[in-house]
Design a protein around this motif. Structure first.
Motif, PDB file in Angstrom:
ATOM      1  N   GLU A  97       0.840  -1.207   0.000  1.00  0.00           N
ATOM      2  CA  GLU A  97       0.000   0.000   0.000  1.00  0.00           C
ATOM      3  C   GLU A  97       0.871   1.251   0.000  1.00  0.00           C
ATOM      4  OE1 GLU A  97      -2.548  -0.670   3.369  1.00  0.00           O
ATOM      5  OE2 GLU A  97      -3.984  -1.835   2.168  1.00  0.00           O
ATOM      6  N   TRP A  98       1.957   1.215   0.750  1.00  0.00           N
ATOM      7  CA  TRP A  98       2.868   2.356   0.786  1.00  0.00           C
ATOM      8  C   TRP A  98       3.543   2.548  -0.575  1.00  0.00           C
ATOM      9  CZ3 TRP A  98       8.092   3.381   0.294  1.00  0.00           C
ATOM     10  CH2 TRP A  98       8.498   4.641   0.737  1.00  0.00           C
ATOM     11  N   TRP A 100       2.405   1.616  -3.517  1.00  0.00           N
ATOM     12  CA  TRP A 100       1.398   2.088  -4.472  1.00  0.00           C
ATOM     13  C   TRP A 100       1.144   3.590  -4.282  1.00  0.00           C
ATOM     14  CZ3 TRP A 100      -0.131   1.458  -9.001  1.00  0.00           C
ATOM     15  CH2 TRP A 100      -1.367   1.903  -9.462  1.00  0.00           C
ATOM     16  N   GLN A 101       1.060   4.021  -3.030  1.00  0.00           N
ATOM     17  CA  GLN A 101       0.865   5.438  -2.746  1.00  0.00           C
ATOM     18  C   GLN A 101       2.060   6.257  -3.248  1.00  0.00           C
ATOM     19  OE1 GLN A 101       0.829   6.521   1.423  1.00  0.00           O
ATOM     20  NE2 GLN A 101      -0.501   8.259   1.019  1.00  0.00           N
ATOM     21  N   GLN A 102       3.263   5.777  -3.002  1.00  0.00           N
ATOM     22  CA  GLN A 102       4.461   6.484  -3.469  1.00  0.00           C
ATOM     23  C   GLN A 102       4.501   6.553  -4.992  1.00  0.00           C
ATOM     24  OE1 GLN A 102       6.621   8.211  -1.471  1.00  0.00           O
ATOM     25  NE2 GLN A 102       5.020   7.641  -0.025  1.00  0.00           N
ATOM     26  N   GLN A 104       1.987   6.606  -7.025  1.00  0.00           N
ATOM     27  CA  GLN A 104       0.996   7.587  -7.471  1.00  0.00           C
ATOM     28  C   GLN A 104       1.459   9.015  -7.213  1.00  0.00           C
ATOM     29  OE1 GLN A 104      -2.348   5.999  -5.258  1.00  0.00           O
ATOM     30  NE2 GLN A 104      -3.199   5.134  -7.131  1.00  0.00           N
ATOM     31  N   ASN A 105       2.357   9.198  -6.256  1.00  0.00           N
ATOM     32  CA  ASN A 105       2.888  10.521  -5.932  1.00  0.00           C
ATOM     33  C   ASN A 105       4.267  10.742  -6.542  1.00  0.00           C
ATOM     34  OD1 ASN A 105       0.673  11.380  -4.368  1.00  0.00           O
ATOM     35  ND2 ASN A 105       1.415  10.192  -2.638  1.00  0.00           N
ATOM     36  N   GLN A 109       8.648  11.907  -1.529  1.00  0.00           N
ATOM     37  CA  GLN A 109       8.389  11.611  -0.131  1.00  0.00           C
ATOM     38  C   GLN A 109       8.564  12.860   0.707  1.00  0.00           C
ATOM     39  OE1 GLN A 109      10.975   8.404   0.835  1.00  0.00           O
ATOM     40  NE2 GLN A 109      10.328   7.184  -0.885  1.00  0.00           N
TER      41      GLN A 109
END
Length: 110
Positions: A97-98, A100-102, A104-105, A109
């Motif tokens: 999940e982390w 995937w979030q990274q 997308q961003n 960080q």
């Protein structure tokens, strides 16, 4: 060079196994730093340049959700071994999940 890389990977693997044996777990960022960042710094890939964790590369391989990424983290793919034992129960999805979030961003960080 291959011997140096193999030695480094062996040390990393031993550290991963030790950290799991001590019951260490944490956030996706911590898990990524412990188990993934050695080969995937900032979502890249030091072994195979095209197999990054960047959004475009993940989507190209149809790894477009945390569950698909977690499966790779658990079972491995291609040259990458699975890390189910190193990550511990349930932590594959936490780190995925982390990741995937990274992705997308754009791995910005902060």
């Amino acid at each position: 060079m291959k011997t140096l890389l193999a030695g480094a990977l062996m040390l990393i693997t031993l550290f991963w196994q030790s950290s799991n044996a001590w019951g260490l777990s944490g956030s996706g960022a911590q898990l990524f730093d412990l188990h993934c960042a050695g080969c995937h710094p900032n979502g890249g890939n030091i072994i195979r340049r095209g197999r990054t964790l960047k959004l475009k590369a993940l989507e190209k391989r149809e790894l477009n959700n945390a569950q698909a990424i977690a499966q790779i983290a658990r079972e491995g793919i291609g040259q990458m071994s699975g890390y189910a034992d190193a990550l511990g129960a349930g932590n594959d999805i936490v780190v995925a999940e982390w990741v995937w979030q990274q992705a997308q961003n754009a791995w910005i960080q902060g």
